[in-house]
Scaffold this motif. Sequence first.
Motif, short mmCIF file in Angstrom:
data_model
loop_
_atom_site.label_atom_id
_atom_site.label_comp_id
_atom_site.label_asym_id
_atom_site.label_seq_id
_atom_site.Cartn_x
_atom_site.Cartn_y
_atom_site.Cartn_z
N ALA A 102 0.79 -1.31 -0.11
CA ALA A 102 0.00 -0.26 -0.05
C ALA A 102 1.00 1.05 0.23
O ALA A 102 0.40 2.20 -0.62
CB ALA A 102 -0.87 -0.04 1.25
N THR A 114 -5.30 3.66 -4.03
CA THR A 114 -5.21 2.88 -2.81
C THR A 114 -6.54 2.49 -1.80
O THR A 114 -6.61 1.45 -1.57
CB THR A 114 -4.09 3.50 -2.09
OG1 THR A 114 -3.17 3.73 -2.76
CG2 THR A 114 -3.76 2.31 -0.75
N PHE A 151 -4.54 -1.65 3.43
CA PHE A 151 -4.64 -0.54 2.17
C PHE A 151 -5.29 0.45 2.61
O PHE A 151 -4.90 1.60 2.59
CB PHE A 151 -5.17 -1.18 1.03
CG PHE A 151 -4.12 -1.70 -0.04
CD1 PHE A 151 -3.43 -0.84 -1.08
CD2 PHE A 151 -3.64 -2.98 0.36
CE1 PHE A 151 -2.77 -1.55 -1.77
CE2 PHE A 151 -2.59 -3.63 -0.57
CZ PHE A 151 -2.29 -2.74 -1.48
#
Length: 520
Positions: A102, A114, A151
Amino acid sequence: MTGVLPTVVAEGRAQQYEGRTTTIVLLTCIVAALGGGLFGYDIGISGGVTSMDDFLKKFFKTVYNRKHFHSHDQDYCKYDNQGLAAFTSSLYIAGLVATFGASYTTRTYGRRPTILIAGLCFLIGAALNAAAMDLWMLLIGRIMLGIGVGFGNQAVPVYLSEMAPPHWRGGLNMLFQLVTTIGILCANLVNYGTQKLTPWGWRLSLGLAGVPAFLMTLGGFFLLETPNSLVERGQYEEGKRLLRKIRGTDNVQAEFDDLVEASEIAQTVRHPFRNILQTRNRPQLVMAFFLPAFQLLTGINSILFYAPVLFQSLGFGSNASLYSSVLTGAVMVIGSLITIALVDRVGRRKLLITGGIVMVLCQVIIAIILANKYGGERKLSKGFSSVVTVLICFFVLGFATSWGGLGWLVPSEIFPLEIRSAGQSVVVSVNLLFTFAIAQAFLAMLCGLKYGIFLFFAFWEAVMTIYVILLLPETKDVPLEEMVHVWRKHWFWSRILPALDVDTLQETNVNKNEVENGFT
């Protein structure tokens, strides 16, 4: 710009910042904050599901038998099972691994993509959990949810901090914590409603995570990228245009100059994870480790993960334990609202210190009550059960008004642009590592330490309160790109940081008097 490239952004432009908190900023921050709702829902749903008989009979028969056929001296130990703990903690170890990927997507492709990846992973994980036929399918679903957590927790706090104007950054960033607590409350309410839906209530509880996941994914397609991210990736004109849009004014040159200067510094950094280890970033690195670690060492996640399990272990009935969990969830929401109202007025330090003191007192009193009134053949009386519930609520309130949101806010606002994604990765990784470790160990610790578990967490709360008093400077009202100067004015960190080059200070219009006055 000529000469040596500065290593810090010029101080003092913040007074020239103009603009306001626009409607578009509020809307985009609310959509982004849904990532916190998913995180909170997953925290809250686990404890309720793991106390449901239908769930235990299908996946953890040993725990089910121990729950219903055990001696009273095993009250603290009836849920002690590493497989059951793995159901909860697998999500967080997956998130720990995912956060490094991420970091790359956040820096290279932006905050918005993301967040979209996080939403899609949450959708897949919720579907697998709801349809799980065996333990492996259940764990794979949890791992997908963990990737979503990795993420989401990487991108969302940074997104909120970058979109918000400096004087409202604390309140807007706290949306992440507010929506997290709402997610926890919703999870507790769902568990309370599904516990009697035999035999599929647990499937509904796990599957409903797909609702906020869908909203987050759908909303993600309409999110704006942050000006910081656009400038960082060389899209200067688009970044300036967006900055005018979200600030509601054409006069954004001062703030834009800070972004460009920070971006130019960032472009010189090819290896942000190596750069974060440099001495000039030492204060931020230390905070990136200790702040999320301390947040988990409050013991809050243990109470939120296992609230129904904990209350049942303390002698509450099944309905009463879930009801108590709903109560603590509601207190979390109230505490988050209080923090939003106060964080940009009284500052971060006062809230962290006050919350730490409240948590220590509550944990110690709970331990004293349990040591003297519970264990073996002794059951908590109705009166003392009510006292424990009230104390846990005050503990949760103390956490929610301090370490709950500020444990995410402060790390998200202290890093310079060139290491911001890497720094947030460290924060999320440490958070998830400690979440995993405590989730995996809590049931065994409850079994072994009994009431001492509350003293264990009280000790760490005392340590973290002293840490804040001595080592954390106030970050209220400081623009992100000028945060580096805060450390150089701190009594301790100013001794650790290397001196700024005098030519560099001239280059960035930083007053040389700061060097002479000891601020380096």
